[in-house]
Motif scaffolding. Structure first.
Motif, PDB file in Angstrom:
ATOM      1  N   ALA A 151      33.882  30.129  45.161  1.00 49.26           N
ATOM      2  CA  ALA A 151      33.006  29.196  44.445  1.00 49.26           C
ATOM      3  C   ALA A 151      33.077  27.807  45.068  1.00 49.26           C
ATOM      4  CB  ALA A 151      33.382  29.145  42.970  1.00 49.26           C
ATOM      5  N   THR A 152      33.383  27.768  46.366  1.00 50.37           N
ATOM      6  CA  THR A 152      33.592  26.483  47.046  1.00 50.37           C
ATOM      7  C   THR A 152      32.763  26.387  48.326  1.00 50.37           C
ATOM      8  OG1 THR A 152      35.830  26.155  46.182  1.00 50.37           O
ATOM      9  CG2 THR A 152      35.303  25.052  48.250  1.00 50.37           C
ATOM     10  N   VAL A 153      32.133  25.242  48.509  1.00 52.13           N
ATOM     11  CA  VAL A 153      31.413  24.909  49.743  1.00 52.13           C
ATOM     12  C   VAL A 153      31.969  23.591  50.255  1.00 52.13           C
ATOM     13  CG1 VAL A 153      29.175  24.263  50.727  1.00 52.13           C
ATOM     14  CG2 VAL A 153      29.308  26.117  49.035  1.00 52.13           C
ATOM     15  N   ILE A 154      32.234  23.532  51.564  1.00 52.78           N
ATOM     16  CA  ILE A 154      32.811  22.318  52.156  1.00 52.78           C
ATOM     17  C   ILE A 154      32.055  21.962  53.429  1.00 52.78           C
ATOM     18  CG2 ILE A 154      34.887  21.297  53.201  1.00 52.78           C
ATOM     19  CD1 ILE A 154      36.590  22.869  51.342  1.00 52.78           C
ATOM     20  N   MET A 155      31.879  20.674  53.633  1.00 53.91           N
ATOM     21  CA  MET A 155      31.218  20.212  54.848  1.00 53.91           C
ATOM     22  C   MET A 155      32.011  20.691  56.072  1.00 53.91           C
ATOM     23  SD  MET A 155      30.060  16.334  55.898  1.00 53.91           S
ATOM     24  CE  MET A 155      28.724  16.288  54.701  1.00 53.91           C
ATOM     25  N   ARG A 156      31.304  21.264  57.023  1.00 53.33           N
ATOM     26  CA  ARG A 156      31.952  21.846  58.204  1.00 53.33           C
ATOM     27  C   ARG A 156      32.784  20.804  58.959  1.00 53.33           C
ATOM     28  NH1 ARG A 156      30.461  22.699  63.676  1.00 53.33           N
ATOM     29  NH2 ARG A 156      31.339  24.629  64.551  1.00 53.33           N
ATOM     30  N   GLU A 157      32.261  19.603  59.128  1.00 52.04           N
ATOM     31  CA  GLU A 157      32.997  18.551  59.836  1.00 52.04           C
ATOM     32  C   GLU A 157      34.304  18.214  59.136  1.00 52.04           C
ATOM     33  OE1 GLU A 157      30.640  15.110  60.518  1.00 52.04           O
ATOM     34  OE2 GLU A 157      29.200  16.125  61.836  1.00 52.04           O
ATOM     35  N   ALA A 158      34.305  18.265  57.799  1.00 52.53           N
ATOM     36  CA  ALA A 158      35.526  17.961  57.032  1.00 52.53           C
ATOM     37  C   ALA A 158      36.592  19.026  57.271  1.00 52.53           C
ATOM     38  CB  ALA A 158      35.205  17.858  55.551  1.00 52.53           C
ATOM     39  N   LEU A 159      36.170  20.285  57.383  1.00 53.30           N
ATOM     40  CA  LEU A 159      37.117  21.375  57.666  1.00 53.30           C
ATOM     41  C   LEU A 159      37.734  21.208  59.053  1.00 53.30           C
ATOM     42  CD1 LEU A 159      34.917  24.284  56.291  1.00 53.30           C
ATOM     43  CD2 LEU A 159      37.118  23.592  55.330  1.00 53.30           C
ATOM     44  N   ILE A 160      36.899  20.893  60.019  1.00 55.87           N
ATOM     45  CA  ILE A 160      37.385  20.722  61.390  1.00 55.87           C
ATOM     46  C   ILE A 160      38.298  19.502  61.483  1.00 55.87           C
ATOM     47  CG2 ILE A 160      36.670  20.218  63.763  1.00 55.87           C
ATOM     48  CD1 ILE A 160      34.151  21.928  63.167  1.00 55.87           C
ATOM     49  N   LYS A 161      37.920  18.422  60.832  1.00 59.11           N
ATOM     50  CA  LYS A 161      38.748  17.207  60.828  1.00 59.11           C
ATOM     51  C   LYS A 161      40.124  17.477  60.231  1.00 59.11           C
ATOM     52  CE  LYS A 161      38.796  12.401  59.201  1.00 59.11           C
ATOM     53  NZ  LYS A 161      38.054  11.359  58.423  1.00 59.11           N
ATOM     54  N   ALA A 162      40.178  18.347  59.206  1.00 62.33           N
ATOM     55  CA  ALA A 162      41.446  18.667  58.530  1.00 62.33           C
ATOM     56  C   ALA A 162      42.265  19.708  59.292  1.00 62.33           C
ATOM     57  CB  ALA A 162      41.169  19.152  57.117  1.00 62.33           C
ATOM     58  N   GLY A 163      41.703  20.262  60.364  1.00 65.50           N
ATOM     59  CA  GLY A 163      42.467  21.194  61.190  1.00 65.50           C
ATOM     60  C   GLY A 163      42.220  22.662  60.915  1.00 65.50           C
ATOM     61  N   CYS A 164      41.237  22.975  60.060  1.00 67.00           N
ATOM     62  CA  CYS A 164      40.905  24.355  59.693  1.00 67.00           C
ATOM     63  C   CYS A 164      42.107  25.081  59.069  1.00 67.00           C
ATOM     64  CB  CYS A 164      40.344  25.113  60.895  1.00 67.00           C
ATOM     65  SG  CYS A 164      38.714  24.494  61.409  1.00 67.00           S
ATOM     66  N   PHE A 165      42.011  26.399  58.951  1.00 64.46           N
ATOM     67  CA  PHE A 165      43.039  27.173  58.249  1.00 64.46           C
ATOM     68  C   PHE A 165      44.245  27.429  59.151  1.00 64.46           C
ATOM     69  CE2 PHE A 165      39.172  28.012  55.951  1.00 64.46           C
ATOM     70  CZ  PHE A 165      39.578  28.131  54.638  1.00 64.46           C
ATOM     71  N   LYS A 166      45.434  27.421  58.573  1.00 62.70           N
ATOM     72  CA  LYS A 166      46.661  27.665  59.328  1.00 62.70           C
ATOM     73  C   LYS A 166      46.869  29.173  59.501  1.00 62.70           C
ATOM     74  CE  LYS A 166      48.993  23.391  57.977  1.00 62.70           C
ATOM     75  NZ  LYS A 166      50.154  22.777  57.291  1.00 62.70           N
ATOM     76  N   PRO A 167      46.850  29.662  60.733  1.00 63.04           N
ATOM     77  CA  PRO A 167      46.894  31.109  60.985  1.00 63.04           C
ATOM     78  C   PRO A 167      48.143  31.816  60.480  1.00 63.04           C
ATOM     79  CG  PRO A 167      46.150  29.929  62.938  1.00 63.04           C
ATOM     80  CD  PRO A 167      46.638  28.894  61.968  1.00 63.04           C
ATOM     81  N   GLN A 168      49.270  31.128  60.435  1.00 61.27           N
ATOM     82  CA  GLN A 168      50.530  31.800  60.112  1.00 61.27           C
ATOM     83  C   GLN A 168      50.723  32.041  58.619  1.00 61.27           C
ATOM     84  OE1 GLN A 168      50.178  28.719  61.145  1.00 61.27           O
ATOM     85  NE2 GLN A 168      51.577  27.302  60.102  1.00 61.27           N
ATOM     86  N   GLU A 169      49.881  31.450  57.783  1.00 64.06           N
ATOM     87  CA  GLU A 169      50.070  31.546  56.327  1.00 64.06           C
ATOM     88  C   GLU A 169      49.566  32.890  55.788  1.00 64.06           C
ATOM     89  OE1 GLU A 169      51.677  29.101  54.313  1.00 64.06           O
ATOM     90  OE2 GLU A 169      52.224  28.672  56.383  1.00 64.06           O
ATOM     91  N   LYS A 170      50.385  33.546  54.984  1.00 68.34           N
ATOM     92  CA  LYS A 170      50.033  34.841  54.401  1.00 68.34           C
ATOM     93  C   LYS A 170      49.409  34.720  53.019  1.00 68.34           C
ATOM     94  CE  LYS A 170      51.812  37.091  57.880  1.00 68.34           C
ATOM     95  NZ  LYS A 170      50.918  37.766  58.848  1.00 68.34           N
ATOM     96  N   ILE A 171      49.710  33.633  52.314  1.00 63.59           N
ATOM     97  CA  ILE A 171      49.190  33.442  50.965  1.00 63.59           C
ATOM     98  C   ILE A 171      49.005  31.936  50.727  1.00 63.59           C
ATOM     99  CG2 ILE A 171      51.476  33.309  49.876  1.00 63.59           C
ATOM    100  CD1 ILE A 171      50.320  34.890  47.516  1.00 63.59           C
ATOM    101  N   GLY A 172      47.978  31.585  49.957  1.00 64.37           N
ATOM    102  CA  GLY A 172      47.722  30.170  49.665  1.00 64.37           C
ATOM    103  C   GLY A 172      47.085  29.401  50.803  1.00 64.37           C
ATOM    104  N   GLN A 173      46.504  30.121  51.788  1.00 55.55           N
ATOM    105  CA  GLN A 173      45.875  29.435  52.926  1.00 55.55           C
ATOM    106  C   GLN A 173      44.730  28.543  52.459  1.00 55.55           C
ATOM    107  OE1 GLN A 173      45.475  32.686  52.251  1.00 55.55           O
ATOM    108  NE2 GLN A 173      46.229  33.993  53.895  1.00 55.55           N
ATOM    109  N   ASP A 174      43.976  29.046  51.472  1.00 54.46           N
ATOM    110  CA  ASP A 174      42.833  28.285  50.990  1.00 54.46           C
ATOM    111  C   ASP A 174      43.275  27.014  50.266  1.00 54.46           C
ATOM    112  OD1 ASP A 174      43.988  29.856  49.030  1.00 54.46           O
ATOM    113  OD2 ASP A 174      42.106  30.624  48.227  1.00 54.46           O
ATOM    114  N   LEU A 175      44.310  27.125  49.432  1.00 56.54           N
ATOM    115  CA  LEU A 175      44.811  25.951  48.708  1.00 56.54           C
ATOM    116  C   LEU A 175      45.314  24.877  49.676  1.00 56.54           C
ATOM    117  CD1 LEU A 175      46.741  27.769  45.841  1.00 56.54           C
ATOM    118  CD2 LEU A 175      44.526  26.623  45.681  1.00 56.54           C
TER     119      LEU A 175
END
Length: 307
Positions: A151-175
């Motif tokens: 239920a979430t939409v985020i500006m693409r530039e904001a995701l890239i600026k924040a470093g995108c998702f951390k690959p090593q995380e198994k749970i809570g990656q979205d949070l």
């Protein structure tokens, strides 16, 4: 952006819910993360020139989402898990929020939570019906996550600026992702309309795959924010509330997994201000280490049925 892994019984309905949107200016990127069932074949059965399917080896949901983000051509990224459903007005509602609250990078709606026993719960619905919160942090720990993936939409530039998702995380990656976006811009535009159906009863999800609920990156985010002098008293209280919940889940699942040494270490390293709530939680967790495993497992099972 839909990461796909072993959801053959759900992905067709999920994709069809996207194609039924009243607002039609979008692309659909499905990233199959090395599914070992017939998920990829099921996704291909839904025919539309809006859908682009990318395949990769099984590298995890974070890598799949990052792949989708980098292949996206739009300004905004709408996340959707492969077993959830968008109601027809979801993207239309999001578009209205984007037009009304351009100062935000995060846009969310309320959602329904479908439990395994047939019960339906709901996320928090604020008054007024739409608005733009000044702080993402103030909504932490209030029932179901206010900012929740499907239920979430985020500006693409904001995701890239924040470093995108951390690959090593198994749970809570979205949070962890939302927290890092919020550090750059804490505003959250919201609608109280229920536009998404969260399938909590799905056969395979993080709750069933991950034995110990260690949301390491997000817990670290919370620990850092607890000592951030820029946070208000209200924000700190909310951050502490969410931190206490995450630590409780981690420690209790550690006890269930037989990792009592790990649980004791986490209890000793519990961060933040002491209050009656977290002192009671900690006392209960110390006591849980003395309770037979079948009883703890029964308690946890009941908890998952209720919330």
């Amino acid at each position: 952006m839909i990461p796909l892994y072993n959801k053959e019984h759900y992905i067709e309905n999920t994709l069809k819910s996207v194609l039924r949107q009243s607002f039609q200016d979008f692309e659909v990127i499905v990233v199959d993360d090395g599914s070992s069932d017939r998920s990829l074949e099921a996704a291909k059965r839904v025919q539309s020139n809006k859908i682009k399917i990318i395949t990769q080896p099984n590298l995890g949901v974070s890598v799949a989402r990052n792949t989708g983000i980098h292949h996206a051509s739009g300004t905004y990224i709408a996340f959707l898990d492969a077993d959830d459903i968008w109601r027809e007005n979801y993207l239309e509602t999001i578009r209205t929020l984007i037009e009304k609250y351009p100062q935000s990078d995060i846009f969310v709606t309320a959602y329904a939570v479908h439990m395994k026993n047939g019960k339906i719960n709901y996320s928090l619905r604020l008054v007024p019906k739409t608005g733009c919160l000044e702080s993402y942090w103030t909504m932490l720990g209030k029932g179901y996550d206010f900012v929740w993936t499907s239920a979430t939409v985020i500006m693409r530039e904001a995701l890239i600026k924040a470093g995108c998702f951390k690959p090593q995380e198994k749970i809570g990656q979205d949070l962890d992702m939302w927290a890092r976006v919020a550090r750059n811009n804490p505003r959250v535009a919201y609608s109280a309309d229920i536009c998404v159906d969260y399938n909590r009863a799905a056969e395979s999800n993080a709750r069933t795959r991950v034995k110990i609920a260690w949301a390491g990156a997000f817990i670290q985010d919370l620990e850092e924010e607890l000592i951030n002098p820029a946070r208000t008293v209200t924000e700190i209280e909310a951050i502490q509330r969410k931190y206490d919940k995450k630590m409780t889940a981690y420690i209790f699942t550690s006890i269930l997994a037989g990792e009592k040494k790990m649980a004791r270490k986490a209890l000793q390293n519990w961060k933040g201000e002491k209050n009656l709530r977290n002192q009671m939680l900690q006392a209960g967790l110390w006591a849980a280490q003395l309770v037979p495993k079948p009883i703890n497992a029964w308690i946890y099972k009941i908890r998952l049925k209720v919330f």
